[in-house]
Design a protein around this motif. Structure first.
Motif, PDB file in Angstrom:
ATOM      1  N   ASN A 199      28.810  40.694  49.636  1.00  0.00           N
ATOM      2  CA  ASN A 199      27.821  39.764  49.433  1.00  0.00           C
ATOM      3  C   ASN A 199      27.189  39.298  50.725  1.00  0.00           C
ATOM      4  OD1 ASN A 199      26.105  39.083  47.675  1.00  0.00           O
ATOM      5  ND2 ASN A 199      27.564  37.561  46.399  1.00  0.00           N
TER       6      ASN A 199
ATOM      7  N   THR B 181      34.931  49.006  40.013  1.00  0.00           N
ATOM      8  CA  THR B 181      34.378  47.758  40.708  1.00  0.00           C
ATOM      9  C   THR B 181      35.474  46.903  41.141  1.00  0.00           C
ATOM     10  OG1 THR B 181      34.041  46.370  38.685  1.00  0.00           O
ATOM     11  CG2 THR B 181      32.454  47.923  39.221  1.00  0.00           C
ATOM     12  N   VAL B 182      35.110  46.253  42.195  1.00  0.00           N
ATOM     13  CA  VAL B 182      35.982  45.294  42.708  1.00  0.00           C
ATOM     14  C   VAL B 182      36.647  44.303  41.633  1.00  0.00           C
ATOM     15  CG1 VAL B 182      36.349  43.358  44.577  1.00  0.00           C
ATOM     16  CG2 VAL B 182      35.096  45.540  44.777  1.00  0.00           C
ATOM     17  N   GLU B 183      35.627  43.622  40.932  1.00  0.00           N
ATOM     18  CA  GLU B 183      35.987  42.741  39.925  1.00  0.00           C
ATOM     19  C   GLU B 183      37.045  43.216  38.802  1.00  0.00           C
ATOM     20  OE1 GLU B 183      31.897  42.425  39.559  1.00  0.00           O
ATOM     21  OE2 GLU B 183      32.839  43.177  41.505  1.00  0.00           O
ATOM     22  N   ASN B 184      36.615  44.368  38.451  1.00  0.00           N
ATOM     23  CA  ASN B 184      37.459  44.878  37.258  1.00  0.00           C
ATOM     24  C   ASN B 184      38.805  45.364  37.959  1.00  0.00           C
ATOM     25  OD1 ASN B 184      35.569  45.051  35.387  1.00  0.00           O
ATOM     26  ND2 ASN B 184      34.780  46.976  35.930  1.00  0.00           N
TER      27      ASN B 184
ATOM     28  N   ASN C 268      45.496  42.958  40.371  1.00  0.00           N
ATOM     29  CA  ASN C 268      45.722  41.675  41.260  1.00  0.00           C
ATOM     30  C   ASN C 268      45.825  41.743  42.594  1.00  0.00           C
ATOM     31  OD1 ASN C 268      45.811  38.959  41.197  1.00  0.00           O
ATOM     32  ND2 ASN C 268      48.119  38.900  40.865  1.00  0.00           N
TER      33      ASN C 268
ATOM     34  N   LYS D 120      46.312  38.597  50.601  1.00  0.00           N
ATOM     35  CA  LYS D 120      45.666  37.772  49.474  1.00  0.00           C
ATOM     36  C   LYS D 120      46.244  36.321  49.498  1.00  0.00           C
ATOM     37  CE  LYS D 120      47.253  38.777  45.851  1.00  0.00           C
ATOM     38  NZ  LYS D 120      48.007  37.763  45.021  1.00  0.00           N
TER      39      LYS D 120
ATOM     40  N   ASP E  52      42.877  42.878  46.157  1.00  0.00           N
ATOM     41  CA  ASP E  52      41.600  42.870  46.649  1.00  0.00           C
ATOM     42  C   ASP E  52      41.404  44.269  46.994  1.00  0.00           C
ATOM     43  OD1 ASP E  52      40.075  40.515  46.332  1.00  0.00           O
ATOM     44  OD2 ASP E  52      41.461  39.628  47.692  1.00  0.00           O
TER      45      ASP E  52
ATOM     46  N   LYS F 138      40.500  44.233  40.537  1.00  0.00           N
ATOM     47  CA  LYS F 138      41.501  43.000  40.846  1.00  0.00           C
ATOM     48  C   LYS F 138      41.999  42.394  39.430  1.00  0.00           C
ATOM     49  CE  LYS F 138      41.220  38.930  43.527  1.00  0.00           C
ATOM     50  NZ  LYS F 138      40.685  37.848  44.280  1.00  0.00           N
ATOM     51  N   LYS F 139      41.216  42.468  38.482  1.00  0.00           N
ATOM     52  CA  LYS F 139      41.845  41.611  37.149  1.00  0.00           C
ATOM     53  C   LYS F 139      43.064  42.650  36.704  1.00  0.00           C
ATOM     54  CE  LYS F 139      37.421  40.842  34.922  1.00  0.00           C
ATOM     55  NZ  LYS F 139      36.433  41.439  33.948  1.00  0.00           N
TER      56      LYS F 139
END
Lengths: 350, 420
Positions: free
Chosen positions: B316, B230-233, B239, B263, B241, B235-236
């Motif tokens: 979103n 997923t995008v969030e995972n 680092n 970014k 997008d 990105k963590k």
């Protein structure tokens, strides 16, 4: 690995070559002995160990001096040079495989320098007496070889592991250190220089049956032990981690190989001095003509090395007879060019 | 399903640098799990710890509920085979010799290989398509062939777990797919558990059932591919997008990194609201660009599951949506019209027009008639066939142009025009 039929043939050829070499070598020399009589004497010796057969060889038509020369002088020398060549070549194979380094030889972990230092000390101290039929020079050489290997091993060890690179570097460092001490001894007792130098070049002159018996069992048993680990060495060629993942207890195997090899080398060196080149070149030659599989390579290399040293020693005692040429000189002189020839012909990486 | 490997509170450090920090991982039986993460996240270290090539300073690894340290080397080799990162062999063993070495844990010290061993080796080599290479020397075959031979060796070990450290990193795309297909097949047919360190996120997403994402020696997340990618995972861990979408052809998740440079200039909000008529993936590029420019966006009408829809969801956006593969309903069209009416301008992308989405053009027509600005962003101008309605679509488009549709052929131009 696959037991190809030609492997069997290779061993038959090697054994026939070995026996022929031995008989011919026993014939060559100052005394005019015929091939037939040396063969007869050979057979009588072999049969004396197998009395069950009840066969007697008639030696009556051979002059008793010839029998004495072959039995007491040439035969033990031949057997000893075979044993030493065999031991050095087998250990060379084990080290090259275990250390994954084509430059490795039996002396790489400081064995030769330790032995030379031991011998130099004994020569300097004028320890000319013998103990159990073996000169103190040999005993000191044996102890020196083991001592240096022991130091190198402990220097290289970190925790439970013995990294190969550290082992090699420690071997080189200790080797240089011991050589320096030996050179110092040669400076302070300059009249011993000749005997020390001669000892470090290796020789089989005036070696008798007692030497053969002392060398025989350690070398035989040692080579059997190494042979049992030849498959593990095959796997270790693929890298120690990989070998471990395939079920080899790498560190334990390394320890066993190191200890066994050090003992075999120390025995060989103590009866012959330092004979270089055999343990480095013979394994490569055997690898080129036989197989990289250590289970075949190891015995083949041992036989080839033994034959080679029997031949070399025959030259050593006959080329400029009655003067003996140190064996180490001839091994390097003949082995070097032959090896280069093989390298260029096969054009393969070692 | 039963746990196969359990990593408990593992800490590992090289000198003073912590590589793994109190890691806990459980791996099921008969799964295909990929370990991913940026460089230096501890992927290979973790794999080597599981393979017992490295001993952790703290914690322990359990294999079948038994501590890894309590296995003898041979017993462990019967449970677990490892395909290392570098598979080069400098000695000229034949390929068959190398594969036969895999039988080592099954053969007693004083015995030679028997008929059964040769049969198993043959089977492993046939499965990996290396049998024809059996008499070739291992150092004379290609990288892909060698990798297959090493996998055959792992198979000959007859272990139920195979660990692989970047098995495809040195291979071209053809051989990468070949190796991963093979691993998947082994997992399916031989009930083997595959644990692989992979660098390529898309390959990891495509082939693995589960993914373990590491970052600086810690687990970011572990779970099914869908849960982890997923995008969030990402990105963590990385680092950067990323856009995650579903590939139209394979249905697998796919990751697109957005350049690290963007970014830095933070997305500054623009007051303009744009509605994008898209579908079938033709809009994803422009959606991303306009989103980065800072516009508020809405899209529609698109089918759920469509890659444009995926991006809309990730970013979103407001979406007028329709269920997968169905014709646009009145209700969806109403939502689309509403979003279009709210927008300051509308962008029509070069969507393939079929009976199902002709209504999208209808929405555009209404807006044009009300005097709203509509841009036709014809990115695929060299593609002539996008009409699947026997001419109705083209006719409609011509009519829209007559009503004032502004055609633009490149993205930069469109962005310039929008800035005014």
């Amino acid at each position: 690995m696959t037991n190809k039929p030609q492997n069997g043939k290779i061993f038959i050829v090697l054994i026939v070559a070995l026996l022929t070499t031995m008989v011919v070598s026993a014939t060559v020399g100052a005394a005019d002995i015929t091939v037939v009589s040396s063969l007869k004497i050979f057979l009588s010796h072999i049969l004396s160990y197998t009395p069950i057969l009840g066969i007697q060889i008639d030696l009556t038509d051979i002059p008793s001096s010839h029998i004495a020369i072959v039995s007491n002088i040439r035969l033990p020398r031949i057997l000893l040079s075979f044993l030493v060549g065999y031991a050095l070549s087998v250990v060379g194979v084990a080290f090259q495989g275990m250390l994954k380094n084509p430059m490795a030889d039996p002396f790489i972990i400081g064995t030769s320098s330790g032995a030379a230092l031991g011998a130099a000390i004994a020569i300097m101290l004028k320890l000319n007496t013998a103990f159990l039929g073996i000169g103190f020079v040999s005993i000191f050489a044996f102890c020196g070889a083991l001592l240096s290997t022991f130091i190198v091993y402990n220097l290289a060890r970190s925790k439970a592991k013995v990294p190969v690179t550290t082992l090699l570097l420690a071997g080189v460092a200790i080797g240089q250190f011991f050589t320096a001490i030996m050179s110092f001894i040669m400076i302070i007792s300059s009249k011993d220089v000749t005997s020390i130098v001669f000892w470090t070049m290796g020789s089989f002159s005036s070696r008798g049956w007692n030497h053969v018996w002392i060398a025989f069992f350690p070398i035989l048993i040692g080579s059997i032990v190494l042979f049992f680990f030849s498959k593990d060495i095959n796997l270790m060629l693929l890298g120690e981690d990989t070998a471990e993942n395939m079920g080899v207890e790498v560190e334990r195997t390394k320890k066993i190989i190191l200890i066994t090899s050090a003992l075999m080398t120390a025995v060989a060196v103590s009866v012959s001095g330092i004979i270089g080149f055999v343990g480095l070149i013979i394994p490569h030659i055997a690898r080129m003509i036989v197989s990289p599989d250590n289970r075949i390579l190891m015995p083949a290399s041992g036989l080839i090395g033994g034959i080679f040293l029997v031949v070399v020693d025959t030259f050593a005692r006959t080329i400029i007879a009655p003067t003996e040429v140190p064996v180490g000189i001839i091994t390097a002189l003949s082995g070097g060019p032959f090896f280069i020839y093989l390298l260029r012909r096969s054009k393969k990486m070692i | 399903m039963k746990k196969s490997i359990e990593v408990k509170d593992i800490a590992f450090k090289y000198n003073d640098e912590m590589i793994l920090k109190k890691l806990n991982v459980a791996i099921k039986e008969n799964t295909f799990i990929s370990i991913i993460g940026p460089n230096g996240s501890g992927k290979s270290t973790l794999l080597k710890t599981i393979a017992r090539n490295l001993l952790p300073q703290e914690g322990a690894v359990f294999l079948k509920e038994k501590n890894l340290q309590s296995y003898s080397a041979k017993d462990l080799a019967k449970e677990m085979a490892v395909v290392p990162q570098t598979t080069e062999v400098n000695y000229n063993f034949t390929v068959e010799d190398i594969v036969l070495m895999g039988r080592h844990p099954h053969i007693k010290r004083f015995k030679r290989e028997g008929v059964k061993d040769f049969e198993i080796v043959k089977e492993a080599m046939e499965l990996t398509n290396t049998w024809h290479l059996r008499d070739r020397f291992i150092n004379e075959i290609s990288g892909g062939e060698r990798q297959r031979a090493i996998i055959a060796r792992a198979l000959a070990q007859e272990s139920k777990i195979i660990l692989l450290d970047e098995p495809t990193s040195a291979l071209d795309i053809h051989h990468q797919i070949e190796i991963l297909d093979l691993l998947k097949e082994l997992k399916e047919e031989k009930d083997v558990t595959i644990v692989a360190v992979l660098h390529d996120l898309n390959l990891a997403a495509r082939y693995s059932e589960e993914i373990l994402l590491l970052y600086e020696g810690e687990v970011v997340t572990i779970g099914s591919t869908e849960e982890v990618i997923t995008v969030e995972n990402l990105k963590k861990a990385y680092n950067i997008d990323m856009i995650v979408e579903r590939n139209v052809y394979t249905g697998d998740l796919q990751v697109f990194p957005i350049s690290a440079k963007n970014k830095l200039n933070k997305r500054c909000k623009k007051s303009k609201l744009l509605h994008i008529v898209c579908g079938g993936g033709v809009g994803k590029d422009i959606i991303q660009s306009l989103y980065e420019e800072g516009y508020d966006l809405s899209i529609g009408v698109v089918n759920i599951g469509d890659s444009d829809w995926e991006i809309g969801r990730i970013l979103n956006l407001k979406i007028a949506e329709e269920s997968p593969f169905s014709e646009i309903s009145e209700e969806a069209m109403k939502k689309g019209s509403q979003l279009a009416t709210e927008a300051d301008a509308i962008i029509l992308t070069s969507i393939p027009i079929g009976k199902g989405n002709l209504k999208n053009l209808q929405i555009v027509k209404e807006q044009l008639e009300q005097g709203k600005t509509v841009y036709f962003y014809n990115e695929y101008k060299h593609v002539t066939k996008f009409d699947y309605t026997n001419g109705d679509g083209i006719k409609m488009l011509e009519h829209l142009k007559y009503l004032g549709l502004l055609t633009l052929n490149c993205k930069a131009e469109l962005i310039k025009v929008l800035k005014g």
